[in-house]
Design an enzyme around this catalytic site. Structure first.
Site, PDB file in Angstrom:
ATOM      1  N   VAL A   1       0.740  -1.159  -0.100  1.00 11.99           N
ATOM      2  CA  VAL A   1      -0.422   0.139   0.186  1.00 11.99           C
ATOM      3  C   VAL A   1       1.068   1.146   0.036  1.00 11.99           C
ATOM      4  CG1 VAL A   1      -2.074  -0.986   0.617  1.00 11.99           C
ATOM      5  CG2 VAL A   1       0.046  -0.173   2.290  1.00 11.99           C
ATOM      6  N   TYR A   2       1.732   1.320   0.152  1.00 10.30           N
ATOM      7  CA  TYR A   2       3.022   2.488   0.178  1.00 10.30           C
ATOM      8  C   TYR A   2       3.063   2.636  -1.268  1.00 10.30           C
ATOM      9  CZ  TYR A   2       4.302   1.191   4.825  1.00 10.30           C
ATOM     10  OH  TYR A   2       5.471   0.311   6.722  1.00 10.30           O
ATOM     11  N   SER A   3       2.195   4.254  -1.287  1.00 14.71           N
ATOM     12  CA  SER A   3       2.668   5.425  -2.430  1.00 14.71           C
ATOM     13  C   SER A   3       1.652   3.831  -3.232  1.00 14.71           C
ATOM     14  CB  SER A   3       3.714   5.276  -2.299  1.00 14.71           C
ATOM     15  OG  SER A   3       3.917   6.237  -1.725  1.00 14.71           O
ATOM     16  N   ASP A   4       0.656   3.413  -3.499  1.00 12.78           N
ATOM     17  CA  ASP A   4      -0.150   2.637  -4.258  1.00 12.78           C
ATOM     18  C   ASP A   4       0.718   1.857  -5.183  1.00 12.78           C
ATOM     19  OD1 ASP A   4      -2.348   1.787  -5.623  1.00 12.78           O
ATOM     20  OD2 ASP A   4      -2.263   4.107  -7.292  1.00 12.78           O
ATOM     21  N   GLY A   5       1.963   1.247  -4.271  1.00  9.79           N
ATOM     22  CA  GLY A   5       2.883   0.190  -4.977  1.00  9.79           C
ATOM     23  C   GLY A   5       4.669   0.514  -5.445  1.00  9.79           C
TER      24      GLY A   5
END
Length: 323
Positions: free
Chosen positions: A60-64
């Site tokens: 989930v960090y920065s949408d992958g």
């Protein structure tokens, strides 16, 4: 750099883990303060050159995009077999049904997506980012076991949850002969010590390695209480974690640091490293001195009296960080 076993596994990890939430496309996800790929790469290289072999990110960090940046950088700066690469699953990656959580469908889909973004055949540590109350624990633990048996992960780990939830998951895994959690990534620092009540004793009893997130309390322990940063001004989650009375602890950290002639970050991290069961605190780095301080903290040995001064102003509080 020193290395320790992760819990009771045979896996060697550096005493400092580089958390990679700070690296990712700022216009993706919910972290507007993240660094782009060009700016991120020097920090990952600096970590490798300092002897850090443990890197933690999440889908989930920065949408992958964090996984993508970390994967490309590590491929350029290190040998894959020398790196302990960790990522996480649970958070929502897309709208609609089955876009998040810990169902069998989600776990088996997301590991493949993470491996693709990271550019690797396996991760060393695959962690559940939070507990999923709507999916049977048996379903999640069997799916994680299958990920390990398929060679896509070497070990599995958990993150912030209640001690009874971790105990239940471990019991279910042991009962069925499935892979048990090797690590617990929990919220733990001088400003938040509620984990000392049940989670840390449970991890010690079960041989689960502890890899705390936010060991510097989102930077609160590294600067005067009223000072701010670009992250602190936009970090809505971080604003929910600490209390106004914590300024006395921050002042104590600064005082001990001044007496030692080191930075407050080194003192705060040295305290975490001193706690029983802690394998490697997870630090973020957006400036070169962040990594330098973290590495230096491994050599700082606090006295019992210094620890008493750091701990004496702590007050009990409600659970924070599980959601």
């Amino acid at each position: 750099m020193d290395y320790v076993k992760l819990g009771t596994t045979g896996l060697d990890v550096s005493r400092i883990c580089l958390g990679c939430m700070s690296y990712g496309a700022a216009d993706r996800g919910t972290h507007a303060w993240t660094l782009d790929e060009e700016t991120s790469r020097p920090f990952i290289r600096q970590a490798v050159e300092a002897g850090i072999n443990f890197f933690d990110t999440a889908n989930v960090y920065s949408d992958g995009t964090s996984e993508e940046i970390v994967g490309r950088a590590l491929a350029d700066f290190a040998r894959r077999d020398e790196i302990v690469l960790a990522t996480k699953v649970h958070g929502r990656m897309r709208p609609g049904p089955n876009g998040g959580g810990l169902s069998r469908k989600a776990v088996l889909s997301e590991i493949d997506h993470s491996l693709r973004r990271l550019g690797t055949d396996y991760v060393d540590l695959y962690q559940i980012h939070r507990f999923d109350p709507v999916t049977p624990v048996e379903e999640t633990m069997e799916a994680l076991h299958d990920v390990v048996k398929a060679g896509k992960a070497r070990y599995i780990g958990a993150s912030s949850m209640y001690a009874w939830q971790l105990s239940k998951a471990q019991y279910v895994a042991e009962r069925h002969g499935w892979t048990r959690f090797a690590s617990m990534q929990n919220h733990y620092n001088l400003l938040y010590r509620e984990e000392e009540r049940e989670m840390l004793p449970l991890c010690a009893d079960q041989g689960v390695g502890v890899i705390p997130w936010s060991p510097l309390a989102r930077g609160r322990l590294t600067r005067p209480w009223d000072a701010t940063s670009a992250r602190s001004e936009t970090d809505e989650f971080g604003k929910t974690l600490y209390l106004d009375g914590d300024r006395h602890i921050v002042d104590a950290v600064a005082a001990v640091a001044a007496e030692r002639g080191v930075s407050p970050a080194q003192i705060a991290l040295a305290w975490v490293l001193r706690q029983p069961g802690v394998s490697a605190p997870i630090i973020g780095a957006t400036k070169p001195h962040h990594l330098a301080d973290a590495v230096a903290s491994v050599e700082v040995e606090l006295s019992d009296e210094e620890c008493r001064r750091l701990e004496e102003h702590y007050s009990p509080r409600g659970v924070a960080g599980h959601a």
